[in-house]
Enzyme design. Structure first.
Site, PDB file in Angstrom:
ATOM      1  N   ASP A   1       0.850  -1.076   0.295  1.00  0.00           N
ATOM      2  CA  ASP A   1      -0.076   0.014  -0.083  1.00  0.00           C
ATOM      3  C   ASP A   1       1.029   1.470   0.255  1.00  0.00           C
ATOM      4  O   ASP A   1       2.055   1.295   0.507  1.00  0.00           O
ATOM      5  CB  ASP A   1      -1.004   0.027   1.135  1.00  0.00           C
ATOM      6  CG  ASP A   1      -1.887   1.094   1.161  1.00  0.00           C
ATOM      7  OD1 ASP A   1      -2.524   1.246   0.073  1.00  0.00           O
ATOM      8  OD2 ASP A   1      -2.600   1.482   2.127  1.00  0.00           O
TER       9      ASP A   1
ATOM     10  N   HIS B   1       2.395   3.464  -9.086  1.00  0.00           N
ATOM     11  CA  HIS B   1       1.906   2.009  -9.357  1.00  0.00           C
ATOM     12  C   HIS B   1       3.087   1.532 -10.383  1.00  0.00           C
ATOM     13  O   HIS B   1       3.486   0.427 -10.082  1.00  0.00           O
ATOM     14  CB  HIS B   1       0.654   1.862 -10.150  1.00  0.00           C
ATOM     15  CG  HIS B   1      -0.616   2.242  -9.176  1.00  0.00           C
ATOM     16  ND1 HIS B   1      -0.885   1.838  -8.040  1.00  0.00           N
ATOM     17  CD2 HIS B   1      -1.621   3.036  -9.575  1.00  0.00           C
ATOM     18  CE1 HIS B   1      -1.722   2.286  -7.494  1.00  0.00           C
ATOM     19  NE2 HIS B   1      -2.625   3.060  -8.455  1.00  0.00           N
TER      20      HIS B   1
ATOM     21  N   LEU C   1      10.645 -20.496  -5.337  1.00  0.00           N
ATOM     22  CA  LEU C   1       9.753 -19.529  -4.944  1.00  0.00           C
ATOM     23  C   LEU C   1       8.389 -19.618  -5.776  1.00  0.00           C
ATOM     24  O   LEU C   1       8.304 -19.650  -6.761  1.00  0.00           O
ATOM     25  CB  LEU C   1      10.161 -17.911  -4.924  1.00  0.00           C
ATOM     26  CG  LEU C   1       9.373 -17.142  -4.178  1.00  0.00           C
ATOM     27  CD1 LEU C   1       9.273 -17.256  -2.814  1.00  0.00           C
ATOM     28  CD2 LEU C   1       9.802 -15.838  -4.597  1.00  0.00           C
TER      29      LEU C   1
HETATM   30  C1  IPE Z   1      -5.257  -2.755  -0.169  1.00  0.00           C
HETATM   31  O1  IPE Z   1      -4.866  -1.340  -0.296  1.00  0.00           O
HETATM   32  C2  IPE Z   1      -5.383  -3.510  -1.322  1.00  0.00           C
HETATM   33  C3  IPE Z   1      -4.085  -3.627  -2.288  1.00  0.00           C
HETATM   34  C4  IPE Z   1      -2.796  -3.254  -1.692  1.00  0.00           C
HETATM   35  C5  IPE Z   1      -4.146  -4.056  -3.438  1.00  0.00           C
HETATM   36  P1  IPE Z   1      -6.164  -0.196  -0.561  1.00  0.00           P
HETATM   37  O2  IPE Z   1      -5.495   0.831  -0.570  1.00  0.00           O
HETATM   38  O3  IPE Z   1      -7.161  -0.618  -1.591  1.00  0.00           O
HETATM   39  O4  IPE Z   1      -6.731  -0.459   0.984  1.00  0.00           O
HETATM   40  P2  IPE Z   1      -7.674   0.468   1.686  1.00  0.00           P
HETATM   41  O5  IPE Z   1      -8.887   0.928   1.040  1.00  0.00           O
HETATM   42  O6  IPE Z   1      -6.960   1.557   2.382  1.00  0.00           O
HETATM   43  O7  IPE Z   1      -8.290  -0.308   3.113  1.00  0.00           O
HETATM   44  C1  IPE Z   2      -1.807   0.295  -3.338  1.00  0.00           C
HETATM   45  O1  IPE Z   2      -1.491   1.471  -3.521  1.00  0.00           O
HETATM   46  C2  IPE Z   2      -1.854  -0.302  -4.643  1.00  0.00           C
HETATM   47  C3  IPE Z   2      -3.254  -0.613  -5.083  1.00  0.00           C
HETATM   48  C4  IPE Z   2      -4.350  -0.874  -4.319  1.00  0.00           C
HETATM   49  C5  IPE Z   2      -3.419  -1.122  -6.497  1.00  0.00           C
HETATM   50  P1  IPE Z   2      -2.874   2.728  -3.053  1.00  0.00           P
HETATM   51  O2  IPE Z   2      -3.009   2.981  -4.774  1.00  0.00           O
HETATM   52  O3  IPE Z   2      -3.657   2.078  -2.579  1.00  0.00           O
HETATM   53  O4  IPE Z   2      -1.576   3.915  -2.779  1.00  0.00           O
HETATM   54  P2  IPE Z   2      -2.486   4.690  -1.571  1.00  0.00           P
HETATM   55  O5  IPE Z   2      -2.723   3.946  -0.399  1.00  0.00           O
HETATM   56  O6  IPE Z   2      -3.800   5.675  -2.088  1.00  0.00           O
HETATM   57  O7  IPE Z   2      -1.385   5.710  -1.349  1.00  0.00           O
HETATM   58 MG    MG Z   3      -4.286   2.367  -0.432  1.00  0.00          MG
END
Ligand code: IPE
Ligand code: IPE
Ligand code: MG
Length: 225
Positions: free
Chosen positions: A12, A29, A124
């Site tokens: 995240d 990303h 792995l």
């Molecule tokens: C969790 O992150 C999902 C992934 C890392 C793919 P999110 O950014 O979607 O989670 P929330 O919405 O903060 O809980």
């Molecule tokens: C996690 O990073 C990746 C995915 C959920 C695909 P985020 O896109 O949720 O990044 P933040 O949490 O908004 O910074």
């Molecule tokens: Mg996020």
């Protein structure tokens, strides 16, 4: 000494990483995908790690703006196509979890193709969670076995899940302390590690530190030492 044979990561913080740099979220990303590669290669070189499960796209992530979702789909396809060579070179088996039927037929084909072509690798296992949600996984598992006349056992349910391995070490980057519908069944006794580091800044060095701390934890699984 504890061994983290199954590491799971909630990757995240990509969007915030980009926004902090005045860039569009999707740049985060892209940067995050590079870290997936370096962390996977590190785990592949460490034989005690048998499975690395990475949360890449949740069942809830469809709620994001269409442009971001489309970018993520394209990035995933590009990543998998370019990664196949690396999987084979490093003896990594790619195993998706989640319900990929929601993806375009071209993306589904790429996912299946990379899984098939790397199926013989016995190093792995890199498992990407794609359109994955633990509730969805459990419901699909229960629906698969519910016809059985007998009571459902723990082993039956485990076998019907996408991910059949319990998690030893669960890491979430990005500063939040929640599971966001990730591997709820498999993480029953996982050690939870949270870091403020945003995923694109996560490094092998930080993972090594966590692995080192993990070895010192006394895991009791409800028993007594
Ligand atoms: C969790 O992150 C999902 C992934 C890392 C793919 P999110 O950014 O979607 O989670 P929330 O919405 O903060 O809980
Ligand atoms: C996690 O990073 C990746 C995915 C959920 C695909 P985020 O896109 O949720 O990044 P933040 O949490 O908004 O910074
Ligand atoms: Mg996020």
């Amino acid at each position: 000494m504890n061994r983290a044979t199954h590491i799971a990561i909630i990757m995240d913080g990509n969007g915030r990483w980009a926004e902090l740099r005045g860039e569009k979220r999707v740049k985060g990303h892209e940067a995050g995908a590079k870290v997936v590669r370096s962390i996977t290669e590190y785990c592949a070189a460490h034989k005690e790690v048998q499975r690395l499960t990475l949360y890449a796209f949740s069942t809830e992530n469809w709620k994001r703006p269409k442009v971001e979702v489309e970018f993520l789909m394209k990035l995933l396809e590009k990543y998998l196509k370019s990664e196949l060579e690396n999987y084979l070179k490093n003896n990594i088996r790619f195993e998706p979890i989640g319900d990929i039927r929601a993806f375009s037929s071209s993306l589904q084909k790429t996912i299946k193709d990379v899984a098939e072509k790397s199926a013989h690798c016995d190093g792995l296992i890199q498992s990407l969670a794609l359109n994955y949600g633990a509730h969805d996984e459990m419901l699909r598992a229960i629906n698969k076995i519910k016809k059985a006349d007998e009571d459902i056992t723990e082993a039956m349910l485990y076998n019907a899940l996408d991910c059949k391995d319990s998690v030893d070490l669960l890491i979430r980057t990005g500063g939040d302390h929640r599971l966001s519908n990730f591997l709820l069944w498999q993480s029953a006794y996982a050690e939870l590690f949270f870091t403020d580091t945003l995923w694109p800044d996560f490094s092998v060095k930080e993972l090594e530190k966590m692995l080192n701390n993990f070895t010192k934890i006394e895991r009791k699984f409800g028993g007594l030492k």
